[in-house]
Design a protein around this motif. Structure first.
Motif, short mmCIF file in Angstrom:
data_model
loop_
_atom_site.label_atom_id
_atom_site.label_comp_id
_atom_site.label_asym_id
_atom_site.label_seq_id
_atom_site.Cartn_x
_atom_site.Cartn_y
_atom_site.Cartn_z
N ALA A 1 0.55 -1.15 0.16
CA ALA A 1 -0.14 0.44 -0.11
C ALA A 1 0.96 1.17 0.11
N ALA A 2 2.10 1.48 0.45
CA ALA A 2 2.60 2.73 1.20
C ALA A 2 3.64 2.78 -0.72
N ALA A 3 3.60 1.90 -1.62
CA ALA A 3 4.21 1.87 -3.20
C ALA A 3 3.53 2.63 -3.87
N VAL A 4 1.62 1.48 -3.92
CA VAL A 4 1.05 2.17 -4.51
C VAL A 4 1.33 3.58 -4.31
N GLY A 5 0.99 4.38 -3.30
CA GLY A 5 0.73 5.66 -2.52
C GLY A 5 1.10 5.81 -2.95
N ALA A 6 2.65 5.81 -2.62
CA ALA A 6 3.36 6.79 -2.81
C ALA A 6 3.74 7.31 -5.42
N HIS A 7 3.28 6.10 -5.69
CA HIS A 7 3.52 5.83 -6.70
C HIS A 7 2.18 7.19 -7.68
N GLN A 8 1.14 6.71 -6.71
CA GLN A 8 0.46 8.01 -7.02
C GLN A 8 0.18 9.00 -7.02
N ILE A 9 0.94 9.51 -5.85
CA ILE A 9 1.44 10.89 -5.58
C ILE A 9 2.17 11.26 -6.85
N ALA A 10 3.27 10.44 -7.24
CA ALA A 10 4.50 10.94 -8.09
C ALA A 10 4.02 10.96 -9.56
N LEU A 11 3.52 9.65 -9.80
CA LEU A 11 1.84 9.59 -10.81
C LEU A 11 1.37 11.18 -11.07
N GLN A 12 0.73 11.73 -9.98
CA GLN A 12 -0.48 13.03 -10.24
C GLN A 12 0.91 13.86 -10.92
N LEU A 13 1.43 14.02 -10.25
CA LEU A 13 2.78 15.43 -10.49
C LEU A 13 2.73 15.36 -11.53
N TRP A 14 3.62 14.02 -11.77
CA TRP A 14 3.62 13.82 -13.26
C TRP A 14 2.65 14.76 -13.87
N PHE A 15 1.38 13.62 -13.85
CA PHE A 15 0.60 14.45 -15.03
C PHE A 15 -0.02 16.08 -14.92
N PHE A 16 0.66 16.57 -13.87
CA PHE A 16 0.17 17.76 -14.07
C PHE A 16 1.77 18.89 -14.70
N THR A 17 2.82 18.25 -14.62
CA THR A 17 3.38 18.77 -15.43
C THR A 17 3.33 18.37 -16.53
N ALA A 18 3.49 17.26 -17.07
CA ALA A 18 2.48 16.91 -18.78
C ALA A 18 1.17 17.76 -18.94
N LEU A 19 0.70 18.65 -17.93
CA LEU A 19 -0.66 19.34 -18.62
C LEU A 19 -0.58 20.98 -18.95
N VAL A 20 1.31 21.55 -18.12
CA VAL A 20 1.38 22.36 -18.51
C VAL A 20 2.08 22.61 -19.99
N LEU A 21 2.70 21.11 -20.32
CA LEU A 21 4.18 20.63 -21.71
C LEU A 21 2.78 20.83 -22.44
N ASP A 22 1.67 20.69 -22.22
CA ASP A 22 0.67 19.93 -23.22
C ASP A 22 0.52 21.62 -23.98
N ALA A 23 0.29 22.82 -23.20
CA ALA A 23 -0.26 23.79 -23.46
C ALA A 23 0.41 23.78 -25.03
N LEU A 24 2.19 23.25 -24.57
CA LEU A 24 3.49 24.21 -25.31
C LEU A 24 3.58 23.43 -26.36
N ALA A 25 3.12 22.00 -26.23
CA ALA A 25 2.92 20.61 -28.11
C ALA A 25 1.88 21.53 -28.89
N ILE A 26 0.68 22.23 -28.43
CA ILE A 26 -0.26 22.20 -28.65
C ILE A 26 0.03 24.45 -29.30
N ALA A 27 1.09 25.47 -29.09
CA ALA A 27 1.34 26.02 -29.74
C ALA A 27 1.97 24.95 -31.20
N ALA A 28 2.48 24.32 -30.79
CA ALA A 28 3.75 23.77 -31.31
C ALA A 28 2.57 23.30 -32.93
N GLN A 29 1.84 22.36 -32.45
CA GLN A 29 0.68 21.83 -33.27
C GLN A 29 0.42 23.60 -34.37
N SER A 30 -0.04 24.54 -33.83
CA SER A 30 -0.90 25.49 -34.49
C SER A 30 0.50 25.54 -35.67
#
Length: 439
Positions: free
Chosen positions: A260-289
């Motif tokens: 349980a401790a490992a999967v809980g820590a994995h969830q924390i890191a993964l959700q933070l990684w998704f957050f950084t991906a959200l910011v970088l997605d905005a840059l990808a959208i500019a690239a698309q256009s």
């Protein structure tokens, strides 16, 4: 090669002018979900669990919308770059018909299958399953509007109009954030009030984007040939997305086998990684256009210059994230869990999480370049090879050798590294830079 127009200056300001509004639009939905969750959470454990089940299903619809928006942006940007705004908007018309049709199918499917689906996800009959089914049946009525808004975001980004999407998304989401607590509590609708607020926001947003199409004074008739072309593009992006989802689900499954401790820590890191991906997605959208417009204008040199600049900016953003995440190692995990074992496991994943940020920054940016260029088949194949040949074997090997959470995150880093190498090779080859209004 004849170039029809000189490239505009490759300036960070121009990229930011597209990326920052896109970031606000991308963040609007997750922020509203947080408000919705906070409001429903005070109803009790069962309604909150029901919202979690129903929200997970509807998030798949939102993901379909993101796939559709990305495909539409590249096609629309190429036609816009070629100087044919009407044709660029026409891509939005066909994408909107496709979006509306899929949205209606989702709405009907949830009326018929919402209850069995909820019972399957919950694993039993009972209050949670019944409440989730009721929420799903109501919330699914907003699917046509949700997907219409996604298609609208796609073509408006293609014609480099970032102001209207900002207004069309923020306004309805703010209205829904106000309606949600009013409908849940004073109006006495309870959990159903949350679903109604969702439907109001999504339908209003879809209506605003549809009205923007009508004001363009182009033909609104569906064209099966163009819709089929968009379906092929969406199919490749969808397959790519399924590979991502399967990889991350597998990583969570392996993490759960370490406790349980490992999967809980994995969830924390993964959700933070998704957050950084959200910011970088905005840059990808500019690239698309920008890349799509440059190639549509016949300006291969300009497209290559945009690709280099955007890749560099992605790397800079990744380095900044790495510094911030590294500095917050002793603080951030504690914000998500008070369990010492979870925080200890988070520190196992943290060095990998920090190290991959600069790599991921470049990868996300170059993903946007290739989507804008219409090179989605290469992206699809690359993601499948990196997932099936790198990420999945690595994380299951981590399980077999009992490498723990560090092994899982080493596998994720390998996944990013493989994609980075292949993207840089593709960028250098120039095979992606095909000029013309369509690819």
């Amino acid at each position: 090669m004849t170039q029809t127009a000189p490239a505009p200056p490759v300036a960070a300001r121009r990229i930011a002018g597209l990326a920052l509004p896109a970031l606000v639009v991308l963040a609007a939905e997750p922020l509203y979900v947080l408000v919705d969750t906070a409001v429903v959470g005070h109803l009790g454990r069962e309604p909150l669990a029901a919202l979690a089940v129903g929200g997970t299903v509807m998030s798949l619809t939102a993901w379909l919308g993101t796939v559709m928006a990305y495909g539409t942006t590249g096609r629309s940007a190429r036609r816009f770059g070629a100087g044919d705004r009407s044709a660029a908007v026409a891509e939005g018309v066909q994408a909107s018909w496709l979006a509306f049709g899929v949205g209606v199918l989702v709405a009907v499917a949830m009326q018929l299958g919402g209850a069995p689906l909820a019972r399957t996800l919950v694993g039993a009959h009972g209050e949670v399953a019944d409440a989730a089914a009721q929420w799903l049946r109501i919330a699914a009525l907003g699917a046509p509007g949700l997907l219409l808004a996604a298609a609208g975001n796609g073509w408006l980004r293609g014609v480099q109009d970032t102001r209207r999407p900002l207004l069309f998304v923020l306004g309805p989401n703010l209205l829904s954030a106000l309606l949600c607590p009013l409908l849940v509590y004073p109006a006495g609708l309870g959990l159903a009030g949350s679903a109604v607020a969702n439907v109001v926001a999504q339908t209003l947003a879809g209506g605003l984007f549809a009205a923007a199409l009508a004001r363009e004074r182009v033909s609104l008739r569906p064209c099966p040939r163009f819709i089929r072309q968009q379906l092929v593009l969406s199919r490749d992006l969808l397959i790519r997305g399924v590979a991502f989802q399967a990889s991350f689900l597998s990583a969570t499954a392996v993490a759960s086998r370490f406790g349980a401790a490992a999967v809980g820590a994995h969830q924390i890191a993964l959700q933070l990684w998704f957050f950084t991906a959200l910011v970088l997605d905005a840059l990808a959208i500019a690239a698309q256009s920008l890349v799509g417009a440059a190639l549509g204008a016949g300006d291969e040199a300009g497209a290559r210059a945009f690709a280099r600049r955007i890749g560099l900016l992605g790397g800079v953003c990744g380095i900044l994230f790495a510094v911030l995440i590294g500095a917050g190692a002793g603080v951030v995990p504690a914000l998500f869990s008070s369990d010492p074992a979870v925080r200890e496991q988070a520190m196992v994943a943290w060095p990998w999480f920090v190290a991959m940020q600069p790599l991921a920054g470049v990868v996300f940016a170059l993903d946007g370049v290739l989507i804008g260029a219409g090179d989605v088949r290469y992206l699809r194949n690359l993601t499948l090879v990196a997932a099936l040949g790198g990420f999945l074997p690595a994380i299951w090997l981590a399980y077999a050798l009992d490498l723990g959470l560090g092994g899982i995150w080493a596998g994720l880093t390998l996944f990013v590294l493989l994609r980075l190498v292949a993207l840089l090779l593709r960028l250098r080859s120039g095979g992606w830079a095909v000029v013309g209004a369509v690819r």
